[in-house]
Design an enzyme around this catalytic site. Structure first.
Site, mmCIF file in Angstrom:
data_model
loop_
_atom_site.group_PDB
_atom_site.id
_atom_site.type_symbol
_atom_site.label_atom_id
_atom_site.label_comp_id
_atom_site.label_asym_id
_atom_site.label_seq_id
_atom_site.Cartn_x
_atom_site.Cartn_y
_atom_site.Cartn_z
ATOM 1 N N GLY A 135 23.709 -21.425 -32.066
ATOM 2 C CA GLY A 135 23.121 -20.145 -31.627
ATOM 3 C C GLY A 135 23.954 -18.931 -31.983
ATOM 4 O O GLY A 135 24.118 -18.596 -33.153
ATOM 5 N N LYS A 206 22.759 -29.998 -37.105
ATOM 6 C CA LYS A 206 23.820 -28.982 -37.079
ATOM 7 C C LYS A 206 25.142 -29.581 -37.558
ATOM 8 O O LYS A 206 25.888 -28.957 -38.309
ATOM 9 C CB LYS A 206 23.950 -28.426 -35.665
ATOM 10 C CG LYS A 206 22.733 -27.606 -35.233
ATOM 11 C CD LYS A 206 22.710 -27.396 -33.733
ATOM 12 C CE LYS A 206 21.556 -26.508 -33.309
ATOM 13 N NZ LYS A 206 21.324 -26.519 -31.853
HETATM 14 P P1 NAP Z 1 8.977 -20.607 -31.868
HETATM 15 O O1 NAP Z 1 9.216 -19.799 -30.645
HETATM 16 O O2 NAP Z 1 8.145 -21.819 -31.793
HETATM 17 O O3 NAP Z 1 8.387 -19.608 -32.976
HETATM 18 C C1 NAP Z 1 7.954 -20.060 -34.215
HETATM 19 C C2 NAP Z 1 7.250 -18.906 -34.914
HETATM 20 O O4 NAP Z 1 6.875 -19.339 -36.211
HETATM 21 C C3 NAP Z 1 5.975 -18.454 -34.215
HETATM 22 O O5 NAP Z 1 5.857 -17.049 -34.287
HETATM 23 C C4 NAP Z 1 4.870 -19.103 -35.012
HETATM 24 O O6 NAP Z 1 3.659 -18.354 -35.044
HETATM 25 C C5 NAP Z 1 5.478 -19.133 -36.395
HETATM 26 N N1 NAP Z 1 4.949 -20.231 -37.190
HETATM 27 C C6 NAP Z 1 5.047 -21.551 -36.926
HETATM 28 N N2 NAP Z 1 4.431 -22.261 -37.866
HETATM 29 C C7 NAP Z 1 3.927 -21.347 -38.749
HETATM 30 C C8 NAP Z 1 3.158 -21.442 -39.933
HETATM 31 N N3 NAP Z 1 2.757 -22.638 -40.398
HETATM 32 N N4 NAP Z 1 2.817 -20.311 -40.572
HETATM 33 C C9 NAP Z 1 3.197 -19.109 -40.094
HETATM 34 N N5 NAP Z 1 3.921 -18.951 -38.981
HETATM 35 C C10 NAP Z 1 4.273 -20.056 -38.322
HETATM 36 O O7 NAP Z 1 10.367 -21.066 -32.501
HETATM 37 P P2 NAP Z 1 11.795 -20.417 -32.298
HETATM 38 O O8 NAP Z 1 12.409 -20.996 -31.075
HETATM 39 O O9 NAP Z 1 11.737 -18.966 -32.466
HETATM 40 O O10 NAP Z 1 12.597 -21.091 -33.512
HETATM 41 C C11 NAP Z 1 12.439 -20.606 -34.822
HETATM 42 C C12 NAP Z 1 13.509 -21.249 -35.716
HETATM 43 O O11 NAP Z 1 14.799 -20.928 -35.199
HETATM 44 C C13 NAP Z 1 13.464 -22.778 -35.752
HETATM 45 O O12 NAP Z 1 13.907 -23.207 -37.012
HETATM 46 C C14 NAP Z 1 14.499 -23.184 -34.698
HETATM 47 O O13 NAP Z 1 15.031 -24.457 -34.928
HETATM 48 C C15 NAP Z 1 15.528 -22.115 -34.913
HETATM 49 N N6 NAP Z 1 16.402 -21.828 -33.783
HETATM 50 C C16 NAP Z 1 15.885 -21.613 -32.555
HETATM 51 C C17 NAP Z 1 16.729 -21.306 -31.504
HETATM 52 C C18 NAP Z 1 16.214 -21.054 -30.123
HETATM 53 O O14 NAP Z 1 17.045 -20.878 -29.217
HETATM 54 N N7 NAP Z 1 14.928 -20.997 -29.888
HETATM 55 C C19 NAP Z 1 18.112 -21.212 -31.729
HETATM 56 C C20 NAP Z 1 18.605 -21.447 -33.020
HETATM 57 C C21 NAP Z 1 17.754 -21.747 -34.038
HETATM 58 P P3 NAP Z 1 2.793 -18.068 -33.710
HETATM 59 O O15 NAP Z 1 3.680 -17.265 -32.814
HETATM 60 O O16 NAP Z 1 1.637 -17.286 -34.203
HETATM 61 O O17 NAP Z 1 2.457 -19.405 -33.149
HETATM 62 N N1 HSE Z 2 16.933 -26.239 -29.547
HETATM 63 C C1 HSE Z 2 18.215 -25.763 -29.941
HETATM 64 C C2 HSE Z 2 19.191 -25.986 -28.810
HETATM 65 C C3 HSE Z 2 18.145 -24.315 -30.282
HETATM 66 O O1 HSE Z 2 18.752 -26.216 -27.679
HETATM 67 O O2 HSE Z 2 20.397 -25.943 -29.046
HETATM 68 C C4 HSE Z 2 19.435 -23.769 -30.845
HETATM 69 O O3 HSE Z 2 19.688 -24.310 -32.096
#
Ligand code: NAP
Ligand code: HSE
Length: 431
Positions: A135, A206
């Site tokens: 993160g 990771k």
């Molecule tokens: P999320 O809340 O599920 O958001 C995903 C976004 O991508 C949504 O806006 C969704 O659209 C869009 N999306 C998904 N599939 C799509 C497609 N086929 N075409 C166009 N748009 C699409 O996910 P997130 O938690 O933000 O995570 C995003 C990335 O960051 C992932 O790779 C995750 O592993 C990484 N990450 C997340 C965190 C965390 O704490 N959440 C931390 C580090 C890394 P809609 O909104 O319209 O459904």
């Molecule tokens: N799902 C991941 C976690 C988001 O809980 O650590 C950050 O990479």
């Protein structure tokens, strides 16, 4: 002032956090980088979703790949997630078009990191992924740049906020696994498919990136031994507490004589170790270098923390910082020799549900002794039901031994017919 024009695919937890942070820090970022970082186009699945964001004047793309190659953008930011398309196709297309790419997508990088890094080099493009590991902790930059002069022997830590949040709340508040997971999902910590978190694969993704950066290896998530936290019970966490430990899901990569040992599994760590006190969504990454050993601690998941890492990458790109994605040319990254998990040495916690009949304890002790496993303690708990047939819980703590011997002993005990359910085995890190 010149602009850095950003195309952003994904407006969920992280994407929305990035939009807000770029707006909030607009002036400061411009002052720092000399450029106005501006989102000019976005893509997500549902155009009509109320995201509480002001996207007026920002172009909408139905197709993230079309956004990735749009001539107006300088940088493509991929925050959709998933190891396959459209994330992979969009990132590849953006790099091939010579655009800088920022992604938080560890699943994609764990599977295709080497290929994407090579594409970036071929096109003279920059690929950045600070947000993909731990993160808000700047561990990628630390390994790629700040510690470049070190020979690193070990990189390890708590790399998944969701699991650490679940384990902390289960241990401290005696909440159920399911309750804690649902809360982690509500808070935006978990992956879209939370099995990646709880079964250890997110930590492995990771770890594979850290291993590549720390040891100059090609990203290879497939060679990591992975166990998640799904089988851990409150009883295990309480037993750990009684014995002076906390249970953490650790990712560990160590240089050994046989190669790089890479493993992800629940681990009992002494309560007085700093890592045992890392709670909730917080992550910690420890790096042992020949000149510098350090531990970085910070928020491991969530919109703001992750947006901080994405925006940091954007600021670097705006300032003209380039360099290799994994710290060295993709072709120079070695294929890792895999140190077999069976050779892993350490202490073990073994919880058995032992059939309540004469000779059971002797059988268990004999099978351990046959493999030279020395027991630090063996505790038998009275059966939960006051019933002569009910199994009794037996908890064994071993001195240092090998994974192979423990697995072999447990299999032999099982074959003896003296245990009533699947044994629980947790590795222990000791002083
Ligand atoms: P999320 O809340 O599920 O958001 C995903 C976004 O991508 C949504 O806006 C969704 O659209 C869009 N999306 C998904 N599939 C799509 C497609 N086929 N075409 C166009 N748009 C699409 O996910 P997130 O938690 O933000 O995570 C995003 C990335 O960051 C992932 O790779 C995750 O592993 C990484 N990450 C997340 C965190 C965390 O704490 N959440 C931390 C580090 C890394 P809609 O909104 O319209 O459904
Ligand atoms: N799902 C991941 C976690 C988001 O809980 O650590 C950050 O990479």
């Amino acid at each position: 002032m010149s602009e850095l024009k950003v195309g952003l695919a994904g407006l969920g937890t992280v994407g929305a956090g990035v939009v807000r942070m770029l707006e909030r820090q607009k002036a400061a970022l411009a002052a720092r980088t000399g450029r106005d970082i501006r989102i000019v186009a976005v893509a997500a699945r549902d155009r009509n979703k109320d995201r509480g964001l002001d996207l007026s004047g920002v172009r909408w793309f139905e197709d993230p790949v079309a956004l990735a190659v749009d001539p107006e953008i300088d940088v493509f930011v991929e925050l959709m997630g998933g190891a396959g398309d459209p994330a992979k196709a969009a990132v590849a297309a953006a790099l091939d078009a010579g655009k800088a790419v920022v992604t938080a997508n560890k699943a994609l990088l764990a599977h295709c990191g080497a290929e994407l890094a090579a594409r970036a080099e071929a096109a003279g493009a920059t690929l950045r992924f600070e947000a993909a590991v731990a993160g808000g902790i700047p561990i990628i930059k630390t390994l790629r740049e700040a510690l470049a002069g070190n020979r690193i022997s070990r990189v390890s830590g708590i790399l998944n906020g969701t699991c650490n949040y679940i384990l902390t709340r289960m241990a401290d508040e005696k909440l159920s696994f399911d309750t804690c997971l649902a809360e982690a999902q509500r808070l935006g910590y978990a992956e879209a498919d939370p099995t990646f978190d709880i079964d250890g694969f997110d930590t492995a993704h990771k770890l594979s990136l850290l291993t590549s950066l720390a040891f100059g290896m090609r990203v290879d998530a497939e060679s990591i031994y992975v166990e998640g936290i799904r089988s851990l019970t409150l009883a295990d966490l309480e037993a750990a507490d009684d014995l002076g430990y906390r249970v953490k899901l650790l990712g560990v990569a160590v240089r050994t004589d046989e190669g790089i040992e890479q493993r992800v599994h629940p681990t009992m760590v002494p309560k007085h170790w700093p890592i045992a006190q890392v709670s909730g969504v917080t992550n910690a990454v420890a790096v042992d270098g020949d000149a510098v050993a350090l531990t970085l601690v910070g928020p491991g998941a969530g919109g703001d923390a992750t947006a901080s890492a994405v925006v940091g990458d954007l600021a670097d790109i705006a300032s003209g910082s380039g360099g290799y994605a994994f710290g060295a040319p993709a072709q120079s990254l070695a294929v890792a020799e895999r140190a077999p998990m069976q050779h892993h040495e350490g202490g073990y916690y073994i919880r058995l549900s032992a059939v309540n009949k004469p000779g059971t304890a002797a059988t268990i002790a004999r099978r351990m002794a046959e493999r030279g496993i020395s027991l630090e303690s063996i505790v038998q708990h009275r059966p939960a039901r006051n019933n002569g047939d009910a199994p009794a819980t037996v908890i064994l703590i071993t001195y240092a031994t090998t994974e192979a011997d423990v697995r072999d002993a447990v299999a032999a005990i099982d074959a003896d017919g003296v245990i009533a359910s699947v044994p629980q085995v947790i590795r222990i890190e000791k002083d």
